[in-house]
Design a protein around this motif. Structure first.
Motif, PDB file in Angstrom:
ATOM      1  N   PHE A  10       0.868  -1.177   0.000  1.00  0.00           N
ATOM      2  CA  PHE A  10       0.000   0.000   0.000  1.00  0.00           C
ATOM      3  C   PHE A  10       0.903   1.225   0.000  1.00  0.00           C
ATOM      4  CE2 PHE A  10      -2.805   3.273   1.428  1.00  0.00           C
ATOM      5  CZ  PHE A  10      -4.070   2.902   0.993  1.00  0.00           C
ATOM      6  N   PRO A  11       0.591   2.243  -0.805  1.00  0.00           N
ATOM      7  CA  PRO A  11       1.550   3.347  -1.002  1.00  0.00           C
ATOM      8  C   PRO A  11       1.732   4.256   0.207  1.00  0.00           C
ATOM      9  CG  PRO A  11      -0.507   3.787  -2.154  1.00  0.00           C
ATOM     10  CD  PRO A  11      -0.592   2.375  -1.674  1.00  0.00           C
ATOM     11  N   LEU A  12       2.786   5.025   0.151  1.00  0.00           N
ATOM     12  CA  LEU A  12       3.149   5.982   1.199  1.00  0.00           C
ATOM     13  C   LEU A  12       2.313   7.251   1.022  1.00  0.00           C
ATOM     14  CD1 LEU A  12       5.191   6.456   3.579  1.00  0.00           C
ATOM     15  CD2 LEU A  12       6.612   7.659   1.900  1.00  0.00           C
ATOM     16  N   ILE A  13       1.090   7.216   1.501  1.00  0.00           N
ATOM     17  CA  ILE A  13       0.183   8.344   1.387  1.00  0.00           C
ATOM     18  C   ILE A  13       0.506   9.398   2.455  1.00  0.00           C
ATOM     19  CG2 ILE A  13      -1.654   6.963   0.371  1.00  0.00           C
ATOM     20  CD1 ILE A  13      -2.894   6.794   3.194  1.00  0.00           C
ATOM     21  N   TRP A  14      -0.145  10.549   2.398  1.00  0.00           N
ATOM     22  CA  TRP A  14       0.182  11.637   3.333  1.00  0.00           C
ATOM     23  C   TRP A  14      -0.070  11.252   4.775  1.00  0.00           C
ATOM     24  CZ3 TRP A  14      -3.388  13.827   6.606  1.00  0.00           C
ATOM     25  CH2 TRP A  14      -4.752  13.697   6.289  1.00  0.00           C
ATOM     26  N   ARG A  15      -1.014  10.351   5.022  1.00  0.00           N
ATOM     27  CA  ARG A  15      -1.316   9.952   6.392  1.00  0.00           C
ATOM     28  C   ARG A  15      -0.164   9.179   7.040  1.00  0.00           C
ATOM     29  NH1 ARG A  15      -6.800  10.478   7.693  1.00  0.00           N
ATOM     30  NH2 ARG A  15      -8.159  10.893   5.909  1.00  0.00           N
TER      31      ARG A  15
END
Length: 393
Positions: free
Chosen positions: A173-178
């Motif tokens: 799962f990508p490195l999102i802002w959260r």
């Protein structure tokens, strides 16, 4: 409608929470009688194509690509902030200085000091301010508050609260802002833990001291972004470092002597939105689960022997807070109604010139608990909460 005072809303951001807030503004007049009515005046977002499409879909009269321009507009009364956490402070302070009322998503800020600056700004400006802790406004949670205030549970001894999810368990799962501390301010503690901290303060009382632990299970993730429905979109072969917690647990003492245990995690397989609490008092207990949010489980010790046990109250009767504004008994309410209910309080506050709870003072107190938990993890010791908010007056 024409005789009602219009509150012209300018919303900054338009994705998941933007959809929830927009729906609430549009539906509020249908269910609640009020001398004010929200008007979806303008929405702002950096992506011109995206914000224009969102305005068209959600019913906003106009759109802007710069939130500063939105605040400058004379046809805006209320600024609603549904953007990533690192933008909250700048937008709130600018809105307050422009004399706009402010409605901000949680957590209020990246830090306690920042939250205090935001509170000072809205108080100095004399504008109405609220933090969007919408789960307070489930009829079942409000009914739990009523029972506690009536003394039905007597002295409170325990609260156990969790907010468990599983949408980040895929290591790709990508490195999102959260997942980036400089943008989110924290991981599950700030995102999920903030909700159960606010519910605990609402139902039980103020925190005295905390001690906690944190873990980050997946240290690096592919670069990417997130859709409105918490789905990931990988945009690069490169990986970046996760700088927030994947899970946090902590213990708490409350000022009234109650004990608390809290857990937030995005690695709890099978839990989509496990926001739950159990409160135990000398005369009874309460249980609530957001995944079954209409029902409150109630145990009262003075029931006669043989009939004692948890009863399930479907909180859709006219006697239950907010429920009478909707459908006949047993006709179930949903997640979106919690936002309509909080908007009803916001409109009342603007109309009558006060800041309904949870407001920015609550946001500061919640932020103090978040900061104390983080400090306790770093120092491996109990950390006091009360002294962190002593400047409030």
């Amino acid at each position: 409608m024409k005789s009602k005072k219009q509150i012209r809303v300018g919303m900054v951001g338009y994705r998941l929470m933007g959809r929830a807030h927009s729906h609430a503004y549009r539906d509020f007049p249908f269910y609640f009688d009020s001398d004010t009515i929200p008007v979806l005046q303008a929405v702002a977002g950096r992506d011109e194509e995206g914000v224009k499409a969102a305005a068209d879909k959600m019913g906003w009269a106009s759109w802007e690509t710069d939130w500063r321009r939105l605040i400058e507009r004379e046809d805006i009364d209320l600024i609603d902030i549904v953007t990533p956490n690192n933008t909250h402070a700048e937008i709130v302070i600018a809105a307050a200085e422009a004399g706009k009322h402010v409605f901000c998503e949680k957590p209020l800020a990246l830090s306690l000091d920042q939250a205090k600056q935001m509170l000072e700004a809205v108080k100095k400006a004399g504008v109405t301010h609220m933090v969007c802790h919408n789960y307070r406004f489930s009829p079942a949670v409000q009914f739990a508050k009523k029972l506690i205030e009536e003394g039905r549970l007597g002295k409170i001894y325990h609260i156990r609260a969790t907010f468990l999810q599983d949408w980040l368990m895929d290591p790709d799962f990508p490195l999102i802002w959260r997942l980036r501390k400089e943008v989110s301010g924290g991981g599950t503690l700030g995102d999920l833990g903030a909700h159960i901290i606010d519910l605990a303060r609402f139902l039980v009382g103020e925190f005295s001291e905390v001690v906690g632990m944190m873990e980050t299970f997946i240290k690096k993730r592919p670069l990417g972004s997130m859709t409105d429905n918490l789905k990931g979109r990988i945009e690069s072969d490169q990986r970046g470092e996760v700088t927030v917690d994947d899970a946090t647990a902590f213990l708490a003492h409350f000022e009234n002597g109650a004990l608390g245990t809290f857990e937030s995690s995005r690695f709890s397989r099978g839990n989509r939105a496990g926001n739950r609490f159990e409160i135990n008092g000398e005369k009874g207990s309460l249980r609530w689960d957001m995944e079954n949010l209409n029902n409150l489980q109630v145990y009262l010790a003075d029931d006669e022997p043989g009939l004692q046990g948890f009863r399930t109250i479907n909180c859709t009767e006219e006697e239950h807070p907010y429920a009478g504004s909707y459908w006949p008994s047993g006709h179930i309410l949903g997640y979106e109604h919690t936002f309509i209910n909080i908007v009803s309080e916001l409109m009342n506050g603007i109309s009558q010139g006060y800041s309904p709870q949870p407001n920015f003072e609550d946001g500061v107190k919640n932020q103090a608990v978040l900061e104390a938990v983080e400090e306790s993890v770093q120092t491996r010791s109990w950390v006091g909460v009360s002294e962190k908010v002593h400047v409030l007056s």
